[in-house]
Design a protein around this motif. Structure first.
Motif, PDB file in Angstrom:
ATOM      1  N   HIS A  23       0.890  -1.376  -0.497  1.00 58.32           N
ATOM      2  CA  HIS A  23       0.008   0.269  -0.355  1.00 58.32           C
ATOM      3  C   HIS A  23       1.036   1.274  -0.131  1.00 58.32           C
ATOM      4  O   HIS A  23       1.914   1.501   0.243  1.00 58.32           O
ATOM      5  CB  HIS A  23      -1.192   0.059   1.471  1.00 58.32           C
ATOM      6  CG  HIS A  23      -1.894   1.128   0.632  1.00 58.32           C
ATOM      7  ND1 HIS A  23      -1.678   1.896   1.319  1.00 58.32           N
ATOM      8  CD2 HIS A  23      -2.915   0.767   0.477  1.00 58.32           C
ATOM      9  CE1 HIS A  23      -2.628   3.051   1.453  1.00 58.32           C
ATOM     10  NE2 HIS A  23      -3.537   2.786   0.808  1.00 58.32           N
ATOM     11  N   ASP A  39      -3.693   2.210  -4.071  1.00 59.19           N
ATOM     12  CA  ASP A  39      -4.512   2.086  -2.968  1.00 59.19           C
ATOM     13  C   ASP A  39      -5.019   0.785  -2.711  1.00 59.19           C
ATOM     14  O   ASP A  39      -4.838  -0.729  -3.450  1.00 59.19           O
ATOM     15  CB  ASP A  39      -6.021   2.652  -3.270  1.00 59.19           C
ATOM     16  CG  ASP A  39      -5.510   4.701  -3.567  1.00 59.19           C
ATOM     17  OD1 ASP A  39      -4.441   4.895  -2.836  1.00 59.19           O
ATOM     18  OD2 ASP A  39      -5.891   4.772  -4.201  1.00 59.19           O
ATOM     19  N   SER A  40      -5.625   0.208  -1.924  1.00 59.87           N
ATOM     20  CA  SER A  40      -5.823  -1.038  -1.173  1.00 59.87           C
ATOM     21  C   SER A  40      -6.554  -1.867  -2.268  1.00 59.87           C
ATOM     22  O   SER A  40      -6.526  -3.197  -2.843  1.00 59.87           O
ATOM     23  CB  SER A  40      -6.136  -0.998   0.076  1.00 59.87           C
ATOM     24  OG  SER A  40      -8.192  -0.488  -0.222  1.00 59.87           O
ATOM     25  N   GLY A  59       0.483  -3.831   4.185  1.00 61.14           N
ATOM     26  CA  GLY A  59      -0.577  -3.100   4.531  1.00 61.14           C
ATOM     27  C   GLY A  59      -1.034  -3.621   5.787  1.00 61.14           C
ATOM     28  O   GLY A  59      -0.240  -4.081   6.394  1.00 61.14           O
TER      29      GLY A  59
END
Length: 302
Positions: A23, A39-40, A59
């Motif tokens: 992430h 982004d996730s 993450g």
């Protein structure tokens, strides 16, 4: 020592056929050894397309869960098992089930930053980048969880929608004050303020741009401006400084630090690849079936 650890990680991931996802809130040394950064949800979708059968997430837990939901056939590892997300864990499945029992005609919209358990009782997921587009397609009563600041931003942009919010959100972004905004703008006159919609309305109303982490980075790269105040996790300031050395980037607040993201370290990533650390994410079949529905619907709705 840093380079030696990175080289060992690169060697192991090749030998063991592992895809590493990082992430963008991770430190720069971890981004350097990742196959994909972002982004996730973007990482989760990318993981579903790779040939590797093992994916290692640098993450937090809900991100690794989302990877597993979209790639049930893959082995998904979380390098820092204690890395959670206070926002994702604010509401339980039982609480939302109770709300739905009282308001059966409500469509429940879940920010992607939620646990797999909570996603089981939600109708559609959204990311910070897709929230406006998806909510604009919904009719009737809408419950937006868990982030009331992102929800308030969506409600302000779509005043025709009947949106209910619960008190919840990212404690890191929500901690930023209007006073800090005014101080940053005074300290860096002429700098554009780019903020994440998880920040409170008293912060976002001063922004020159409001958007997701990837949106902020893209805006900064494409803008003709030379200086920016960054209103999201402070790691983004560093990443932008590396990416665009001809521009200046300043943190909106020194308190914009996600402690859970900091639990992932380069030595722990190495230990995970060696089988001495980390955790494999396993979800039961019912959770896999029910939690994936709201994600699939988000994909269908764009």
């Amino acid at each position: 020592m840093l380079r030696a650890i990175q080289d060992k990680i690169l060697q192991y991931k090749k030998e063991k056929d592992v895809c590493i996802l990082a992430h963008t809130y991770q430190s720069h040394d971890i981004l350097e050894i990742a196959d994909f950064t972002g982004d996730s949800f973007a990482l989760s979708r990318k993981a579903a397309t790779v040939l590797q059968k093992t994916v290692l997430m640098c993450g937090v837990r809900f991100m690794a869960e989302t990877v597993k939901l979209l790639s049930p056939e893959k082995r998904v590892l979380l390098s820092a098992p204690d890395a959670g997300c206070p926002m994702a864990e604010q509401f339980t499945r039982e609480q939302i089930m109770a709300y739905r029992a009282e308001h059966p005609d409500t469509t429940v919209v879940a920010y992607i930053n939620t646990t797999a358990s909570l996603k089981r009782v939600c109708d559609v997921c959204v990311t910070s980048a897709s929230a406006l587009k998806i909510v604009s397609q919904l009719n009737g009563r809408i419950l937006f969880i868990p982030d009331c600041n992102l929800g308030a931003y969506v409600r302000d942009m779509l005043p025709e929608k009947d949106i209910t919010l619960l008190t919840g959100g990212c404690p890191v972004h929500a901690a930023v004050t209007e006073e800090e905004v005014l101080q940053a703008k005074a300290a860096h006159p002429g700098a554009l303020l780019l903020v994440h919609p998880e920040c409170r309305p008293c912060v976002t109303r001063h922004a020159d741009y409001i958007g997701s982490t990837s949106g902020i980075m893209e805006f900064a790269g494409q803008s003709d401006a030379s200086s920016f105040i960054i209103g999201t996790e402070n790691s983004i300031v560093e990443h932008l400084q590396y990416a665009y050395p001809g521009k200046r980037f300043f943190p909106l607040s020194k308190r914009l630090i996600c402690r859970d993201m900091r639990l992932t370290t380069l030595p722990e990533v190495l230990a995970c690849l060696e089988g001495q650390a980390g955790e494999e994410i396993e979800l039961d079949e019912l959770t896999m079936q029910e939690a994936s529905l709201c994600i699939r619907r988000m994909i269908e709705m764009g």
